[in-house]
Design a protein around this motif. Structure first.
Motif, PDB file in Angstrom:
ATOM      1  N   ALA A 164      84.915  92.840  64.324  1.00 61.59           N
ATOM      2  CA  ALA A 164      84.546  92.743  62.913  1.00 61.59           C
ATOM      3  C   ALA A 164      84.080  91.333  62.564  1.00 61.59           C
ATOM      4  N   ARG A 165      84.715  90.325  63.137  1.00 57.32           N
ATOM      5  CA  ARG A 165      84.298  88.942  62.856  1.00 57.32           C
ATOM      6  C   ARG A 165      82.863  88.706  63.317  1.00 57.32           C
ATOM      7  N   VAL A 166      82.513  89.238  64.476  1.00 57.89           N
ATOM      8  CA  VAL A 166      81.167  89.017  65.016  1.00 57.89           C
ATOM      9  C   VAL A 166      80.107  89.780  64.214  1.00 57.89           C
ATOM     10  N   LEU A 167      80.442  90.983  63.785  1.00 63.11           N
ATOM     11  CA  LEU A 167      79.449  91.839  63.129  1.00 63.11           C
ATOM     12  C   LEU A 167      79.329  91.593  61.631  1.00 63.11           C
ATOM     13  N   SER A 168      80.170  90.721  61.072  1.00 68.43           N
ATOM     14  CA  SER A 168      80.163  90.516  59.617  1.00 68.43           C
ATOM     15  C   SER A 168      79.242  89.366  59.208  1.00 68.43           C
ATOM     16  N   ASN A 169      78.054  89.347  59.780  1.00 72.85           N
ATOM     17  CA  ASN A 169      77.020  88.382  59.384  1.00 72.85           C
ATOM     18  C   ASN A 169      77.467  86.920  59.418  1.00 72.85           C
ATOM     19  N   PRO A 170      78.000  86.435  60.538  1.00 72.12           N
ATOM     20  CA  PRO A 170      78.457  85.041  60.548  1.00 72.12           C
ATOM     21  C   PRO A 170      77.334  84.021  60.692  1.00 72.12           C
ATOM     22  N   GLY A 171      76.132  84.441  61.079  1.00 77.24           N
ATOM     23  CA  GLY A 171      75.043  83.500  61.311  1.00 77.24           C
ATOM     24  C   GLY A 171      75.137  82.889  62.698  1.00 77.24           C
ATOM     25  N   VAL A 172      74.099  82.167  63.095  1.00 78.60           N
ATOM     26  CA  VAL A 172      74.053  81.592  64.444  1.00 78.60           C
ATOM     27  C   VAL A 172      75.183  80.600  64.655  1.00 78.60           C
ATOM     28  N   ASP A 173      75.433  79.741  63.686  1.00 78.41           N
ATOM     29  CA  ASP A 173      76.510  78.756  63.835  1.00 78.41           C
ATOM     30  C   ASP A 173      77.865  79.449  63.938  1.00 78.41           C
ATOM     31  N   GLY A 174      78.039  80.507  63.170  1.00 73.94           N
ATOM     32  CA  GLY A 174      79.288  81.258  63.244  1.00 73.94           C
ATOM     33  C   GLY A 174      79.472  81.907  64.602  1.00 73.94           C
ATOM     34  N   LEU A 175      78.397  82.453  65.161  1.00 69.80           N
ATOM     35  CA  LEU A 175      78.474  83.047  66.494  1.00 69.80           C
ATOM     36  C   LEU A 175      78.818  81.990  67.547  1.00 69.80           C
ATOM     37  N   ARG A 176      78.217  80.829  67.413  1.00 74.17           N
ATOM     38  CA  ARG A 176      78.530  79.762  68.368  1.00 74.17           C
ATOM     39  C   ARG A 176      79.992  79.345  68.277  1.00 74.17           C
ATOM     40  N   ALA A 177      80.527  79.297  67.050  1.00 69.50           N
ATOM     41  CA  ALA A 177      81.933  78.932  66.872  1.00 69.50           C
ATOM     42  C   ALA A 177      82.844  79.983  67.499  1.00 69.50           C
ATOM     43  N   LEU A 178      82.517  81.254  67.316  1.00 71.17           N
ATOM     44  CA  LEU A 178      83.325  82.322  67.907  1.00 71.17           C
ATOM     45  C   LEU A 178      83.248  82.281  69.432  1.00 71.17           C
ATOM     46  N   MET A 179      82.076  81.981  69.952  1.00 72.35           N
ATOM     47  CA  MET A 179      81.918  81.875  71.399  1.00 72.35           C
ATOM     48  C   MET A 179      82.729  80.702  71.944  1.00 72.35           C
ATOM     49  N   ALA A 180      82.707  79.591  71.224  1.00 75.40           N
ATOM     50  CA  ALA A 180      83.462  78.413  71.670  1.00 75.40           C
ATOM     51  C   ALA A 180      84.961  78.659  71.636  1.00 75.40           C
ATOM     52  N   GLU A 181      85.409  79.509  70.716  1.00 74.48           N
ATOM     53  CA  GLU A 181      86.846  79.791  70.624  1.00 74.48           C
ATOM     54  C   GLU A 181      87.368  80.434  71.903  1.00 74.48           C
ATOM     55  N   GLY A 182      86.499  81.191  72.581  1.00 75.37           N
ATOM     56  CA  GLY A 182      86.921  81.809  73.834  1.00 75.37           C
ATOM     57  C   GLY A 182      87.211  80.804  74.928  1.00 75.37           C
ATOM     58  N   ASP A 183      86.629  79.627  74.826  1.00 77.61           N
ATOM     59  CA  ASP A 183      86.857  78.571  75.819  1.00 77.61           C
ATOM     60  C   ASP A 183      87.760  77.465  75.290  1.00 77.61           C
ATOM     61  N   SER A 184      88.400  77.692  74.155  1.00 73.13           N
ATOM     62  CA  SER A 184      89.275  76.680  73.568  1.00 73.13           C
ATOM     63  C   SER A 184      90.461  76.386  74.480  1.00 73.13           C
ATOM     64  N   PRO A 185      90.782  75.104  74.715  1.00 68.72           N
ATOM     65  CA  PRO A 185      91.908  74.762  75.603  1.00 68.72           C
ATOM     66  C   PRO A 185      93.249  75.317  75.123  1.00 68.72           C
ATOM     67  N   GLY A 186      93.393  75.464  73.811  1.00 74.77           N
ATOM     68  CA  GLY A 186      94.671  75.932  73.286  1.00 74.77           C
ATOM     69  C   GLY A 186      94.821  77.436  73.255  1.00 74.77           C
ATOM     70  N   LEU A 187      93.788  78.174  73.672  1.00 74.89           N
ATOM     71  CA  LEU A 187      93.849  79.626  73.567  1.00 74.89           C
ATOM     72  C   LEU A 187      94.945  80.216  74.448  1.00 74.89           C
ATOM     73  N   ALA A 188      95.160  79.646  75.614  1.00 77.64           N
ATOM     74  CA  ALA A 188      96.156  80.190  76.546  1.00 77.64           C
ATOM     75  C   ALA A 188      97.562  80.154  75.987  1.00 77.64           C
ATOM     76  N   ALA A 189      97.806  79.273  75.021  1.00 76.57           N
ATOM     77  CA  ALA A 189      99.132  79.172  74.422  1.00 76.57           C
ATOM     78  C   ALA A 189      99.363  80.212  73.324  1.00 76.57           C
ATOM     79  N   GLN A 190      98.298  80.916  72.932  1.00 79.49           N
ATOM     80  CA  GLN A 190      98.406  81.925  71.878  1.00 79.49           C
ATOM     81  C   GLN A 190      98.990  83.224  72.440  1.00 79.49           C
ATOM     82  N   PRO A 191      99.532  84.084  71.573  1.00 78.86           N
ATOM     83  CA  PRO A 191      99.990  85.407  72.037  1.00 78.86           C
ATOM     84  C   PRO A 191      98.858  86.153  72.730  1.00 78.86           C
ATOM     85  N   ARG A 192      99.207  86.988  73.678  1.00 81.90           N
ATOM     86  CA  ARG A 192      98.191  87.664  74.489  1.00 81.90           C
ATOM     87  C   ARG A 192      97.221  88.520  73.656  1.00 81.90           C
TER      88      ARG A 192
END
Length: 462
Positions: free
Chosen positions: A248-276
């Motif tokens: 839903a976050r991706v499809l809700s018209n985030p714009g190019v910058d929003g898509l880049r931010a969502l893509m970067a979140e997948g490679d965030s160093p702190g992501l591994a510490a989040q719940p699965r």
């Protein structure tokens, strides 16, 4: 207002929503929301809230909008609107179900009918324009005011907001439906807290839900005391919901910058510490965002990580596989997509994705039998009718293709457009270009008369 009149008013509004550029028929999210919605409807019927008359007469259909604002709304006749922005902020399925249960209760208690009846001097056309104006104002205040003013209903628009008594009633009945359906009532409380926090922040327009659904501390406190849930831990999110919210976050018209931010979140160093589940939602959103940005290597890398993370969860595995097939279709690799899908798909996302993949491989005609079977039981599925039209055309059956296009328009309540296609099909028969398909020609004649009758009924209502 009778239930039949309310249904017709709702259809006139839904017809315009289908034409709205923000309307989205995303098979994955529609299936997920429908799973919650149908469970709630069954509970409403079991409790007696959804009476046999309403169950038969009303549409009970949820329309999704690719809008980032936090909004959901009930419309006359059992139609509901749900913005992807609201889906995106829910932490678990119980929060999303609580909103749907609340809106369902507005319908079962005939709140919308009561509000509309207050405007009994207005014609159905004016009432429909007034409601559409209120919805437009939730996204663009100036556009909304223009629509409302054009309907001569500006002074009446505020009367479409639910009263606090109606809200409390929808809270009480919605909570009963939610628990009857097997959802955790804590979802109601945590969703309340999110909306209440937004209210304290003096709603800047991101939460139009708060304007039509008055929020106050008394309602939140009443919900807490009713359930005595203050000391309970929040409901744990599932992989499936986290991935649906990520989509839903991706499809809700985030714009190019929003898509880049969502893509970067997948490679965030702190992501591994989040719940699965949180990791799964982020990786899903990142992979889909990468595909939208046409970064095939990044999409592939993120999908590999997602598959490893959800390997032990069957519903999440399915969503990951569907996403991989969707990415393959976006890269025009139909053969790869088909290898990831069931050979005999029985569920809508797989069925429609496989039809797209077969078009890419030049084998669109192979989808005819499966799509025919589907629309025979799901005649309101416009996307399936459109896919069937393409499959018929590939098979060299132009008359059936045109009829399928017409049925897609009927499914979206656009009877004039449907009639135009049916008439075009009749012209093909008269000119002898229909391939001698006499049975189909007879069906088209019958459907033409039926749609003409629907158009005459529309004219009378105005």
């Amino acid at each position: 207002m009778s239930s039949g009149a309310e249904r017709k008013l709702g259809e006139s509004i839904a017809r315009e929503l289908y034409r709205d550029p923000d309307y989205i028929d995303d098979p994955v999210l529609v299936e997920y929301v429908q799973g919650l919605w149908q469970t709630l409807l069954a509970a409403g019927r079991a409790r007696g809230d959804v009476t046999p008359e309403l169950g038969e007469r009303f549409a009970w259909t949820v329309l999704l909008g690719k809008d980032r604002t936090i909004n959901a709304f009930a419309l006359p006749g059992g139609w509901l609107g749900l913005h992807l922005g609201l889906v995106a902020i829910t932490a678990n399925r119980d929060e999303l179900a609580s909103v749907l249960a609340h809106e369902l209760s507005h319908v079962t208690q005939r709140h919308i009918s009561r509000l509309v009846t207050q405007q009994n001097r207005a014609s159905p056309l004016v009432m429909a324009a007034m409601i559409l104006g209120a919805l437009a104002a939730s996204k663009n205040a100036q556009a909304g005011q223009a629509v409302i003013a054009g309907s001569q209903a500006l002074a009446q628009q505020s009367q479409l907001n639910f009263s606090r008594d109606m809200e409390r009633e929808a809270d009480r009945i919605g909570l009963g439906i939610l628990t009857q359906a097997g959802f955790e009532p804590q979802g109601f409380v945590t969703m309340f807290e999110k909306l209440q926090q937004a209210a304290r922040l003096n709603d800047t327009g991101t939460f139009p839900y708060l304007r039509t659904h008055p929020m106050n501390t008394e309602r939140a406190a009443e919900m807490q005391s009713r359930q005595q849930l203050a000391g309970r831990a929040p409901v744990a999110p599932t992989f499936e919901h986290a991935m649906a919210a990520g989509r839903a976050r991706v499809l809700s018209n985030p714009g190019v910058d929003g898509l880049r931010a969502l893509m970067a979140e997948g490679d965030s160093p702190g992501l591994a510490a989040q719940p699965r589940p949180r990791q799964a939602g982020a990786l899903y959103a990142a992979a889909l965002a990468a595909s939208k940005l046409r970064d095939a290597p990044a999409a592939s890398r993120l999908l590999t990580r997602l598959h490893a993370l959800v390997a032990q969860d069957a519903p999440a595995q399915r969503l990951a596989r569907l996403l991989e097939a969707e990415v393959a279709v976006a890269q025009r690799d139909g053969a790869r997509a088909l290898s990831l899908l069931d050979a005999e798909p029985s569920r809508r996302p797989e069925l429609l994705l496989a039809a797209q993949a077969r078009q890419l491989t030049g084998k669109a005609a192979d989808s005819v039998d499966r799509l025919q079977t589907w629309v025979s039981t799901q005649p309101r599925d416009a996307a399936a009718w459109q896919a069937l039209a393409a499959a018929y055309a590939a098979r060299g059956q132009p008359l059936r293709a045109v009829r399928a296009e017409a049925e897609a328009q009927v499914a979206h309540l656009d009877y004039q457009a449907a009639l135009d296609r049916f008439k075009a099909a009749q012209d093909m028969v008269r000119k002898g270009t229909a391939g001698g398909d006499h049975i189909e020609a007879s069906i088209i004649d019958t459907r033409t008369r039926q749609v003409e009758l629907l158009l005459r009924e529309q004219a009378v209502e105005r």
